[in-house]
Design an enzyme around this catalytic site. Structure first.
Site, PDB file in Angstrom:
ATOM      1  N   ASP A  80      44.715  28.244  49.542  1.00 40.34           N
ATOM      2  CA  ASP A  80      44.197  27.278  50.495  1.00 40.34           C
ATOM      3  C   ASP A  80      44.667  25.908  50.030  1.00 40.34           C
ATOM      4  O   ASP A  80      45.488  25.802  49.096  1.00 40.34           O
ATOM      5  CB  ASP A  80      42.672  27.386  50.632  1.00 40.34           C
ATOM      6  N   ARG A 120      40.786  57.045  30.759  1.00 38.19           N
ATOM      7  CA  ARG A 120      39.376  56.834  31.109  1.00 38.19           C
ATOM      8  C   ARG A 120      39.200  55.680  32.093  1.00 38.19           C
ATOM      9  O   ARG A 120      38.259  55.659  32.879  1.00 38.19           O
ATOM     10  CB  ARG A 120      38.544  56.588  29.855  1.00 38.19           C
ATOM     11  N   HIS A 121      40.136  54.732  32.074  1.00 45.91           N
ATOM     12  CA  HIS A 121      40.056  53.596  32.996  1.00 45.91           C
ATOM     13  C   HIS A 121      40.304  54.044  34.432  1.00 45.91           C
ATOM     14  O   HIS A 121      39.677  53.532  35.358  1.00 45.91           O
ATOM     15  CB  HIS A 121      41.029  52.499  32.585  1.00 45.91           C
ATOM     16  N   THR A 177      38.599  27.052  42.844  1.00 46.94           N
ATOM     17  CA  THR A 177      38.011  27.707  41.670  1.00 46.94           C
ATOM     18  C   THR A 177      38.487  29.138  41.484  1.00 46.94           C
ATOM     19  O   THR A 177      38.324  29.701  40.411  1.00 46.94           O
ATOM     20  CB  THR A 177      36.471  27.755  41.781  1.00 46.94           C
ATOM     21  N   GLY A 178      39.015  29.742  42.515  1.00 48.01           N
ATOM     22  CA  GLY A 178      39.391  31.150  42.485  1.00 48.01           C
ATOM     23  C   GLY A 178      38.257  32.069  42.915  1.00 48.01           C
ATOM     24  O   GLY A 178      38.485  33.238  43.215  1.00 48.01           O
ATOM     25  N   CYS A 185      42.749  29.175  44.929  1.00 49.73           N
ATOM     26  CA  CYS A 185      41.964  28.166  45.644  1.00 49.73           C
ATOM     27  C   CYS A 185      41.467  27.182  44.601  1.00 49.73           C
ATOM     28  O   CYS A 185      42.012  27.133  43.498  1.00 49.73           O
ATOM     29  CB  CYS A 185      40.831  28.796  46.459  1.00 49.73           C
ATOM     30  N   HIS A 194      42.708  47.561  31.906  1.00 53.87           N
ATOM     31  CA  HIS A 194      41.503  48.364  32.113  1.00 53.87           C
ATOM     32  C   HIS A 194      41.142  48.560  33.579  1.00 53.87           C
ATOM     33  O   HIS A 194      40.525  49.569  33.927  1.00 53.87           O
ATOM     34  CB  HIS A 194      40.306  47.723  31.407  1.00 53.87           C
ATOM     35  N   ASN A 195      41.478  47.596  34.439  1.00 55.25           N
ATOM     36  CA  ASN A 195      41.006  47.632  35.829  1.00 55.25           C
ATOM     37  C   ASN A 195      42.105  47.791  36.865  1.00 55.25           C
ATOM     38  O   ASN A 195      41.820  47.850  38.050  1.00 55.25           O
ATOM     39  CB  ASN A 195      40.199  46.372  36.142  1.00 55.25           C
TER      40      ASN A 195
END
Length: 141
Positions: free
Chosen positions: A8, A132-133, A67-68, A65, A98-99
């Site tokens: 933005d 495991r992730h 702040t994100g 943006c 991990h994500n």
């Protein structure tokens, strides 16, 4: 790799710093806007980047943006999107390892350009750990 990027007005200047870095690193950049500092609503740009990923037009995405926070909230409403708000390299690495984050969110008013460039490098260079992730990610939906 094809990277969709959007911002933005509050993230426009940082986006303009990140795009040349992505190109320097050899990535194809899909810039969905915004294209100046005039006030706009961030959810639309989050949607555009998410659409690029969900349609496989892009492999990864970056949203910026002020702040994100808003971008990450708007992006994570989409199925299959794992947007991570990162303000330093450790969370950038963990969000990938991990994500398996497929969108990096940053805040221009929170993260300076030098740190942001290192976050982007780390995020793009870190592979997903799997194992495991992966099982945990499957529990998201």
């Amino acid at each position: 790799m094809r990277v969709a990027i959007g911002s933005d007005h509050g993230g426009f200047s940082l986006k303009e710093v990140i795009i040349p870095l992505l190109k320097e690193l050899g990535h194809e950049v899909i810039d969905v806007g915004c294209h100046d500092e005039q006030s706009v609503d961030y959810p639309g740009f989050a949607d555009l980047v998410c659409e690029q990923i969900m349609s496989s037009e892009a492999d990864k995405g970056i949203l910026i943006c002020g702040t994100g926070i808003g971008m990450s909230m708007a992006a994570n409403k989409h199925e299959g999107i794992r947007a991570a708000l990162c303000s330093e390299q450790y969370t950038a690495r963990m969000s990938r390892e991990h994500n398996d984050a497929n969108i990096l969110c940053m805040g221009e008013r929170v993260t300076g350009p030098g740190v942001a460039m290192e976050i982007v490098r780390t995020w793009l260079d870190t592979p997903f750990g799997g194992g495991r992730h992966q099982r945990r990610i499957e529990l998201f939906s």
